[in-house]
Motif scaffolding. Structure first.
Motif, short mmCIF file in Angstrom:
data_model
loop_
_atom_site.label_atom_id
_atom_site.label_comp_id
_atom_site.label_asym_id
_atom_site.label_seq_id
_atom_site.Cartn_x
_atom_site.Cartn_y
_atom_site.Cartn_z
N VAL A 21 0.84 -1.20 0.00
CA VAL A 21 0.00 0.00 0.00
C VAL A 21 0.87 1.25 0.00
O VAL A 21 0.58 2.22 -0.71
N SER A 24 2.27 1.78 -3.49
CA SER A 24 1.26 2.27 -4.43
C SER A 24 0.92 3.74 -4.15
O SER A 24 0.69 4.50 -5.08
N ARG A 25 0.92 4.15 -2.88
CA ARG A 25 0.68 5.56 -2.56
C ARG A 25 1.82 6.44 -3.03
O ARG A 25 1.62 7.58 -3.44
N GLU A 28 1.35 7.05 -6.61
CA GLU A 28 0.24 7.97 -6.86
C GLU A 28 0.73 9.42 -6.90
O GLU A 28 0.11 10.26 -7.55
N ILE A 33 -1.77 5.53 -10.89
CA ILE A 33 -2.80 5.10 -9.95
C ILE A 33 -3.30 3.73 -10.37
O ILE A 33 -3.84 3.55 -11.47
#
Length: 92
Positions: A21, A24-25, A28, A33
């Motif tokens: 997580v 992935s952030r 972003e 995304i």
């Protein structure tokens, strides 16, 4: 001993999920995304809770999680194979 191993493996799953997580952030921030495809692992709790020091006959915390998961129907011949046969190179 089994409770310790279960607790340790679930803690490791939580760590890997939180790392996934976080990565992935980070992406972003640059406009990449992608939704997280995996569901979060079951909560592991603290170490003393996993050992069942006060109640050694208590069931494993993973039993409750596994009971809530859908099971595939048994099939004649077992589950389908997940891998395909390797392709042979074409000789000229």
């Amino acid at each position: 001993m089994g409770s310790i191993v279960e607790w340790q493996s679930v803690k490791m799953q939580q760590y890997r999920y939180s790392l996934l997580v976080a990565i992935s952030r980070f992406y972003e921030l640059f406009g990449v995304i992608r939704p997280v495809r995996y569901e979060p692992p079951p909560p592991a709790g603290d170490y003393d809770h996993a050992l069942h020091v006060d109640h050694p006959e208590a069931p494993s915390f993973l039993d409750q999680y596994i009971a809530g998961q859908p099971r595939p129907e048994p099939r004649l011949g077992g589950q389908p194979k997940q891998t395909a046969e390797p392709e042979l190179p074409v000789s000229l």
